[in-house]
Design an enzyme around this catalytic site. Structure first.
Site, PDB file in Angstrom:
ATOM      1  N   LYS A  38      -1.492   3.247  -3.691  1.00 17.92           N
ATOM      2  CA  LYS A  38      -0.675   3.160  -4.926  1.00 17.92           C
ATOM      3  C   LYS A  38       0.111   4.436  -5.171  1.00 17.92           C
ATOM      4  O   LYS A  38       1.245   4.388  -5.647  1.00 17.92           O
ATOM      5  CB  LYS A  38      -1.569   2.872  -6.142  1.00 17.92           C
ATOM      6  CG  LYS A  38      -1.885   1.402  -6.226  1.00 17.92           C
ATOM      7  CD  LYS A  38      -2.752   1.035  -7.393  1.00 17.92           C
ATOM      8  CE  LYS A  38      -3.217  -0.386  -7.165  1.00 17.92           C
ATOM      9  NZ  LYS A  38      -4.201  -0.844  -8.088  1.00 17.92           N
ATOM     10  N   PHE A  42      -2.877   5.971 -12.775  1.00 18.25           N
ATOM     11  CA  PHE A  42      -4.314   5.719 -12.665  1.00 18.25           C
ATOM     12  C   PHE A  42      -4.500   4.477 -11.802  1.00 18.25           C
ATOM     13  O   PHE A  42      -3.616   3.612 -11.763  1.00 18.25           O
ATOM     14  CB  PHE A  42      -4.929   5.463 -14.049  1.00 18.25           C
ATOM     15  CG  PHE A  42      -5.364   6.719 -14.733  1.00 18.25           C
ATOM     16  CD1 PHE A  42      -4.431   7.603 -15.235  1.00 18.25           C
ATOM     17  CD2 PHE A  42      -6.713   7.021 -14.867  1.00 18.25           C
ATOM     18  CE1 PHE A  42      -4.817   8.773 -15.858  1.00 18.25           C
ATOM     19  CE2 PHE A  42      -7.125   8.190 -15.494  1.00 18.25           C
ATOM     20  CZ  PHE A  42      -6.173   9.063 -15.984  1.00 18.25           C
ATOM     21  N   ASN A  94      -6.866  -7.864 -20.943  1.00 16.63           N
ATOM     22  CA  ASN A  94      -7.950  -7.346 -20.102  1.00 16.63           C
ATOM     23  C   ASN A  94      -8.869  -6.471 -20.945  1.00 16.63           C
ATOM     24  O   ASN A  94      -8.648  -6.285 -22.132  1.00 16.63           O
ATOM     25  CB  ASN A  94      -7.380  -6.574 -18.907  1.00 16.63           C
ATOM     26  CG  ASN A  94      -6.499  -5.429 -19.359  1.00 16.63           C
ATOM     27  OD1 ASN A  94      -6.968  -4.489 -19.981  1.00 16.63           O
ATOM     28  ND2 ASN A  94      -5.199  -5.526 -19.076  1.00 16.63           N
ATOM     29  N   PRO A 149       7.107  -6.354 -15.345  1.00 15.59           N
ATOM     30  CA  PRO A 149       7.696  -5.179 -14.707  1.00 15.59           C
ATOM     31  C   PRO A 149       6.601  -4.147 -14.439  1.00 15.59           C
ATOM     32  O   PRO A 149       5.630  -4.063 -15.191  1.00 15.59           O
ATOM     33  CB  PRO A 149       8.671  -4.653 -15.770  1.00 15.59           C
ATOM     34  CG  PRO A 149       8.183  -5.203 -17.057  1.00 15.59           C
ATOM     35  CD  PRO A 149       7.547  -6.526 -16.731  1.00 15.59           C
ATOM     36  N   ASP A 150       6.743  -3.367 -13.364  1.00 21.90           N
ATOM     37  CA  ASP A 150       5.810  -2.263 -13.118  1.00 21.90           C
ATOM     38  C   ASP A 150       6.378  -1.042 -13.831  1.00 21.90           C
ATOM     39  O   ASP A 150       7.395  -0.485 -13.416  1.00 21.90           O
ATOM     40  CB  ASP A 150       5.639  -2.007 -11.617  1.00 21.90           C
ATOM     41  CG  ASP A 150       4.462  -1.082 -11.361  1.00 21.90           C
ATOM     42  OD1 ASP A 150       4.462   0.045 -11.909  1.00 21.90           O
ATOM     43  OD2 ASP A 150       3.530  -1.491 -10.640  1.00 21.90           O
ATOM     44  N   ILE A 151       5.748  -0.680 -14.920  1.00 28.54           N
ATOM     45  CA  ILE A 151       6.297   0.368 -15.793  1.00 28.54           C
ATOM     46  C   ILE A 151       6.368   1.706 -15.075  1.00 28.54           C
ATOM     47  O   ILE A 151       7.416   2.367 -15.039  1.00 28.54           O
ATOM     48  CB  ILE A 151       5.452   0.489 -17.087  1.00 28.54           C
ATOM     49  CG1 ILE A 151       5.498  -0.842 -17.842  1.00 28.54           C
ATOM     50  CG2 ILE A 151       5.940   1.641 -17.962  1.00 28.54           C
ATOM     51  CD1 ILE A 151       4.534  -0.956 -19.005  1.00 28.54           C
ATOM     52  N   LYS A 155       4.024   3.637  -5.371  1.00 31.81           N
ATOM     53  CA  LYS A 155       4.675   3.811  -6.674  1.00 31.81           C
ATOM     54  C   LYS A 155       5.369   5.175  -6.776  1.00 31.81           C
ATOM     55  O   LYS A 155       5.825   5.558  -7.840  1.00 31.81           O
ATOM     56  CB  LYS A 155       3.648   3.643  -7.796  1.00 31.81           C
ATOM     57  CG  LYS A 155       2.964   2.265  -7.758  1.00 31.81           C
ATOM     58  CD  LYS A 155       2.189   1.947  -9.028  1.00 31.81           C
ATOM     59  CE  LYS A 155       1.515   0.574  -8.929  1.00 31.81           C
ATOM     60  NZ  LYS A 155       1.260  -0.064 -10.205  1.00 31.81           N
ATOM     61  N   LYS A 206       1.155 -23.686 -31.805  1.00 34.57           N
ATOM     62  CA  LYS A 206      -0.155 -23.652 -31.156  1.00 34.57           C
ATOM     63  C   LYS A 206      -0.296 -24.835 -30.204  1.00 34.57           C
ATOM     64  O   LYS A 206      -0.025 -25.983 -30.600  1.00 34.57           O
ATOM     65  CB  LYS A 206      -1.245 -23.702 -32.233  1.00 34.57           C
ATOM     66  CG  LYS A 206      -2.630 -23.555 -31.683  1.00 34.57           C
ATOM     67  CD  LYS A 206      -3.669 -23.561 -32.789  1.00 34.57           C
ATOM     68  CE  LYS A 206      -5.044 -23.698 -32.173  1.00 34.57           C
ATOM     69  NZ  LYS A 206      -6.058 -24.030 -33.151  1.00 34.57           N
TER      70      LYS A 206
HETATM   71  O1  C5P Z   1      -2.498  -2.139 -12.141  1.00 35.63           O
HETATM   72  P1  C5P Z   1      -2.363  -1.076 -11.089  1.00 35.63           P
HETATM   73  O2  C5P Z   1      -3.644  -0.755 -10.403  1.00 35.63           O
HETATM   74  O3  C5P Z   1      -1.197  -1.296 -10.165  1.00 35.63           O
HETATM   75  O4  C5P Z   1      -2.034   0.235 -11.940  1.00 35.63           O
HETATM   76  C1  C5P Z   1      -1.765   1.461 -11.298  1.00 35.63           C
HETATM   77  C2  C5P Z   1      -0.901   2.295 -12.177  1.00 35.63           C
HETATM   78  O5  C5P Z   1       0.320   1.614 -12.454  1.00 35.63           O
HETATM   79  C3  C5P Z   1      -1.472   2.660 -13.535  1.00 35.63           C
HETATM   80  O6  C5P Z   1      -1.067   3.989 -13.806  1.00 35.63           O
HETATM   81  C4  C5P Z   1      -0.802   1.679 -14.502  1.00 35.63           C
HETATM   82  O7  C5P Z   1      -0.662   2.213 -15.799  1.00 35.63           O
HETATM   83  C5  C5P Z   1       0.536   1.467 -13.845  1.00 35.63           C
HETATM   84  N1  C5P Z   1       1.119   0.127 -14.060  1.00 35.63           N
HETATM   85  C6  C5P Z   1       2.312  -0.007 -14.756  1.00 35.63           C
HETATM   86  N2  C5P Z   1       2.875  -1.231 -14.917  1.00 35.63           N
HETATM   87  C7  C5P Z   1       2.303  -2.332 -14.397  1.00 35.63           C
HETATM   88  C8  C5P Z   1       1.089  -2.221 -13.695  1.00 35.63           C
HETATM   89  C9  C5P Z   1       0.515  -0.985 -13.552  1.00 35.63           C
HETATM   90  O8  C5P Z   1       2.833   1.020 -15.235  1.00 35.63           O
HETATM   91  N3  C5P Z   1       2.870  -3.495 -14.577  1.00 35.63           N
END
Ligand code: C5P
Length: 400
Positions: free
Chosen positions: A337, A323, A210, A305-307, A341, A289
């Site tokens: 969010k 953010f 991105n 994974p959502d970190i 989260k 490739k």
């Molecule tokens: O992408 P999104 O709007 O959900 O991001 C919101 C927050 O979640 C940000 O702080 C981003 O760094 C975090 N995030 C993450 N792992 C992901 C997607 C988003 O830690 N896979």
């Protein structure tokens, strides 16, 4: 850096021989990262030229209240609202008397009546004028109103006298101004920040990613380190230099960022997820490739994974800050969010206006409130974010 970084200092110069030192003072404030605007009384212009101060500050110098041209640039009321600190150096005996009286008969005294910013004065005058009861009473009035009096120093004076009344030297004044902003807002805290985009490999030469530039995260890392924090920056691929005194760990994919984040989170007090983590990655990474062939091709993607959610779900979780860059309904999506989260604090911003830009405006959201930040440079907004973060961090720990 020090706590003057990105601070707006309005330097008022009044008439006295020490005015020649204001040029050096301007240079030192700017070197420390402050933005400086200079306002001079008519008497001050007899000692040093506005052009010198304009060249050093990079901004037009204001010398008259009724100056149509200057008012068109930044009017005096706007100028009164602009600074984080008004510093009068040198402050003559006459000007101190005027300030104590609340007079508004020139641009500088008018600004001082109109401002809400903290005020500091660095007196400079003959030792007998300094010792005079009238001056001492005026200083007492100013101190009672919260005006900080910096100095004066004792020593040889331009008139040949020896005694108290010399203006402090510019480096001493700059140091005292920095101290007014409270050095070390995050002293002793360990802060982990994720930054930039992630890249999700498709084959050895292609990836999904991105447009994140990493600028906001790097501004936060710079300012957090400057505020005394021990900073670990876990960074996706960006074209930015590592900020001073920051430990940088380079990663490429979301899975690598997660692994580095989990390791850092186990030993940090604050985790700030600024990275634009790719939500999906290709299910398979081709070892060679991929050749072009058919008119269309399909990539099977799986969720990353959502970190930040993973960090927020840890048993001993750090204070967790996220953010949300949105393109519509910024605050509503941000608030959603924050809750989903389980974050302690979230900064929501408009992705269209922010991506790659040096400026930002954001809404800070936490479980009990919200606040608008900016628009301003990412560095300046980073300072505001960290101040708010510190408040919320303290509140949470005072309740624990
Ligand atoms: O992408 P999104 O709007 O959900 O991001 C919101 C927050 O979640 C940000 O702080 C981003 O760094 C975090 N995030 C993450 N792992 C992901 C997607 C988003 O830690 N896979």
């Amino acid at each position: 850096m020090n706590s003057l970084s990105t601070r707006r200092v309005l330097l008022g110069i009044t008439g006295g021989i020490a005015a020649y030192k204001s040029a050096e003072l301007t240079r030192l404030l700017i070197k420390a990262g402050a933005e400086v605007r200079v306002v001079m009384t008519q008497a001050a212009t007899q000692f040093i030229t506005p052009l010198t101060l304009q060249a050093l500050s990079g901004n037009r110098v204001h010398t008259a209240l009724l100056d149509a041209e200057a008012e068109a640039g930044m009017g005096h009321i706007e100028l009164a609202r602009w600074p984080d600190l008004i510093l009068i150096a040198p402050a003559s005996a006459n000007f101190i008397a005027k300030l104590a009286d609340g007079k508004a008969d020139d641009i500088l005294s008018t600004l001082l009546l109109a401002t809400k910013a903290p005020i500091a004065v660095a007196p400079a005058m003959n030792q007998a004028m300094w010792a005079n009861v009238a001056t001492q009473e005026n200083l007492g009035v100013l101190a009672a109103r919260g005006v900080k009096v910096l100095g004066p120093a004792s020593g040889e004076q331009a008139c040949g006298d020896v005694g108290l009344g010399r203006m402090l030297e510019p480096p001493e004044i700059a140091t005292l101004c920095a101290a007014m902003f409270g050095a070390g807002l995050l002293a002793g805290l360990r802060v982990t920040i994720t930054a930039g985009p992630t890249q999700e490999a498709i084959d050895p030469v292609r990836y999904i990613s991105n447009r994140s530039s990493g600028k906001m995260a790097y501004a936060l890392a710079t300012e957090a380190a400057a505020a005394g924090a021990q900073v670990t920056l876990i960074s996706g691929p960006v074209a930015l230099a590592t900020p001073e005194r920051v430990k940088r760990i380079d990663v490429i994919s979301a899975q690598q960022m997660l692994a580095a984040s989990l390791e850092a989170a186990a030993q940090c007090d604050i985790f700030i997820g600024v990275a634009a983590v790719a939500d999906y990655r290709p299910e398979q990474i081709a070892t060679q490739k991929i050749k072009k062939g058919a008119a269309t091709m399909t990539l099977e993607l799986v969720k990353n994974p959502d970190i930040i959610s993973t960090i927020a779900a840890l048993d001993r979780r750090p204070f967790t800050v996220g953010f949300a860059a949105e393109t519509i309904d910024v605050e509503r999506h941000g608030a959603e969010k924050l809750q989903r989260k389980s974050l302690d604090l979230l900064f929501a911003n408009d992705a269209n206006a922010t991506l790659g830009s040096d400026n930002i405006s954001a809404t800070a959201l936490w479980p009990q409130g919200s606040m608008a930040l900016g628009p301003a440079s990412k560095r300046r907004v980073a300072v505001q974010m960290l101040e708010l973060l510190r408040q919320q961090y303290d509140l949470k720990h005072s309740q624990a």
